[in-house]
Design an enzyme around this catalytic site. Structure first.
Site, PDB file in Angstrom:
ATOM      1  N   LYS A  34       0.849  -1.200   0.000  1.00  0.00           N
ATOM      2  CA  LYS A  34       0.000   0.000   0.000  1.00  0.00           C
ATOM      3  C   LYS A  34       0.880   1.243   0.000  1.00  0.00           C
ATOM      4  CE  LYS A  34      -2.373   1.586   3.792  1.00  0.00           C
ATOM      5  NZ  LYS A  34      -2.254   3.048   3.889  1.00  0.00           N
ATOM      6  N   ASP A  61      -3.519   4.379  -1.827  1.00  0.00           N
ATOM      7  CA  ASP A  61      -4.460   4.804  -0.778  1.00  0.00           C
ATOM      8  C   ASP A  61      -4.463   6.338  -0.693  1.00  0.00           C
ATOM      9  OD1 ASP A  61      -6.009   4.963   1.536  1.00  0.00           O
ATOM     10  OD2 ASP A  61      -4.383   4.335   2.875  1.00  0.00           O
ATOM     11  N   LYS A  63      -7.468   8.176  -1.101  1.00  0.00           N
ATOM     12  CA  LYS A  63      -8.788   8.590  -0.580  1.00  0.00           C
ATOM     13  C   LYS A  63      -9.293   9.864  -1.259  1.00  0.00           C
ATOM     14  CE  LYS A  63      -7.887   6.693   4.074  1.00  0.00           C
ATOM     15  NZ  LYS A  63      -6.423   6.489   4.065  1.00  0.00           N
ATOM     16  N   ASP A  66     -13.726  14.816  -4.117  1.00  0.00           N
ATOM     17  CA  ASP A  66     -13.782  16.084  -4.863  1.00  0.00           C
ATOM     18  C   ASP A  66     -15.032  16.024  -5.731  1.00  0.00           C
ATOM     19  OD1 ASP A  66     -12.978  18.475  -6.327  1.00  0.00           O
ATOM     20  OD2 ASP A  66     -10.925  18.021  -5.724  1.00  0.00           O
ATOM     21  N   THR A 120     -11.735   5.871  10.878  1.00  0.00           N
ATOM     22  CA  THR A 120     -11.794   5.304  12.233  1.00  0.00           C
ATOM     23  C   THR A 120     -11.296   6.291  13.283  1.00  0.00           C
ATOM     24  OG1 THR A 120      -9.709   4.226  11.760  1.00  0.00           O
ATOM     25  CG2 THR A 120     -11.684   2.865  11.602  1.00  0.00           C
ATOM     26  N   ARG A 211       3.323  -1.743  10.642  1.00  0.00           N
ATOM     27  CA  ARG A 211       4.464  -1.921  11.536  1.00  0.00           C
ATOM     28  C   ARG A 211       4.781  -3.337  11.990  1.00  0.00           C
ATOM     29  NH1 ARG A 211       2.285   3.075  14.844  1.00  0.00           N
ATOM     30  NH2 ARG A 211       0.423   2.146  13.899  1.00  0.00           N
TER      31      ARG A 211
HETATM   32  O1  C5P Z   1       1.386   0.109  11.166  1.00  0.00           O
HETATM   33  P1  C5P Z   1      -0.085  -0.198  11.080  1.00  0.00           P
HETATM   34  O2  C5P Z   1      -0.368  -1.690  10.882  1.00  0.00           O
HETATM   35  O3  C5P Z   1      -0.878   0.381  12.216  1.00  0.00           O
HETATM   36  O4  C5P Z   1      -0.542   0.539   9.729  1.00  0.00           O
HETATM   37  C1  C5P Z   1      -1.853   0.519   9.292  1.00  0.00           C
HETATM   38  C2  C5P Z   1      -1.992   1.238   7.992  1.00  0.00           C
HETATM   39  O5  C5P Z   1      -3.387   1.363   7.716  1.00  0.00           O
HETATM   40  C3  C5P Z   1      -1.442   2.662   7.978  1.00  0.00           C
HETATM   41  O6  C5P Z   1      -1.036   2.940   6.628  1.00  0.00           O
HETATM   42  C4  C5P Z   1      -2.621   3.502   8.365  1.00  0.00           C
HETATM   43  O7  C5P Z   1      -2.570   4.801   7.861  1.00  0.00           O
HETATM   44  C5  C5P Z   1      -3.750   2.734   7.681  1.00  0.00           C
HETATM   45  N1  C5P Z   1      -5.069   2.947   8.269  1.00  0.00           N
HETATM   46  C6  C5P Z   1      -5.365   2.700   9.606  1.00  0.00           C
HETATM   47  N2  C5P Z   1      -6.634   2.901  10.072  1.00  0.00           N
HETATM   48  C7  C5P Z   1      -7.568   3.340   9.254  1.00  0.00           C
HETATM   49  C8  C5P Z   1      -7.308   3.594   7.928  1.00  0.00           C
HETATM   50  C9  C5P Z   1      -6.016   3.380   7.457  1.00  0.00           C
HETATM   51  O8  C5P Z   1      -4.514   2.261  10.359  1.00  0.00           O
HETATM   52  N3  C5P Z   1      -8.781   3.489   9.717  1.00  0.00           N
END
Ligand code: C5P
Length: 233
Positions: A34, A61, A63, A66, A120, A211
């Protein structure tokens, strides 16, 4: 080299070099990647070319939100660069989403188009402050249905919402869920987490994981541990 893995690894890096350094430790046969706003804004389309050149399918991603013509053109531009998936905000409305779907159809572009329902990070009082007084879960349902009616392929949602969205929009409707934490990983700043296995059981079709893989000592070992959890072993 398409993969049927549900895993999408978030390349949340501030530079092309850092993102590619991670991508080079991953196997495009076993995950997708992503690319989000920071990386794309810094690197531009070069990151897409580099990842595609390495055999990865990419979820862009960005989003989009517009007026319909602008979003349709942006979605077309993403699809013409060969991305596997791109997304918009469902609150841009039915006309905006339909325009994007029609544009992909007109040009024979097979990119998956999904929508974000409610971020979220938003809670009920945040929704109220922008004039939405509907309960949050109901608002998510409404936007998921609107997304489906507009002809998109699915939504980004939390795994807590997957079962509800599956019941409402069907199994084939994509449910792409972040906030995933394998049993070996730390929660970091994620509040409402679910394991990969539980999320797939709840009806998620794809899992966005950052992560737990990208900060692991050996990212492929972490990926293999997630695959093992998914297979129930
Ligand atoms: O490191 P981690 O597993 O928390 O990363 C989750 C990814 O999903 C990040 O790119 C974050 O921006 C994205 N994301 C999220 N929650 C959302 C929408 C997107 O953690 N509601």
């Amino acid at each position: 080299m398409a993969t049927d893995s549900p895993l999408i690894i978030a390349l949340d890096y501030p530079s092309l070099d850092a993102a590619l350094c991670m991508a080079d430790q991953l196997d495009p046969a076993r995950c997708r990647v992503k690319v989000g706003k920071e990386l794309f804004t810094r690197s531009g389309p070069a990151v897409l070319e580099a990842l595609h050149g390495r055999g990865f399918e990419v979820f862009l991603d960005l989003k989009f939100h517009d007026i319909p013509n602008t979003v349709a053109s942006a979605v077309q531009a993403a699809a013409e660069q060969g991305v596997w998936m791109v997304n918009v905000h469902a609150c841009g409305g039915q006309k905006m989403m339909e325009a994007a779907v029609q544009r992909l159809d007109q040009h024979g572009l097979a990119t998956h188009l999904i929508a974000v329902t409610v971020l979220t990070s938003m809670q009920a009082d945040d929704l109220a402050s922008v004039g939405v007084n509907t309960p949050l879960a109901e608002h998510v349902e409404r936007l998921a249905l609107l997304t489906k009616q507009s002809g998109l392929h699915g939504v980004v949602c939390s795994a807590q919402e997957s079962a509800q969205i599956k019941a409402l929009c069907g199994e084939a409707f994509l449910k792409v869920t972040p906030g995933i934490r394998p049993s070996f990983a730390a929660a970091n700043d994620q509040q409402r987490i679910m394991t990969p296995f539980d999320a797939m059981q709840a009806g998620s079709t794809h899992l966005v994981i950052g992560r737990p893989v990208t900060q692991a000592v050996d990212p492929m070992v972490a990926l293999e541990a997630i695959e093992a959890e998914l297979s129930g072993s």
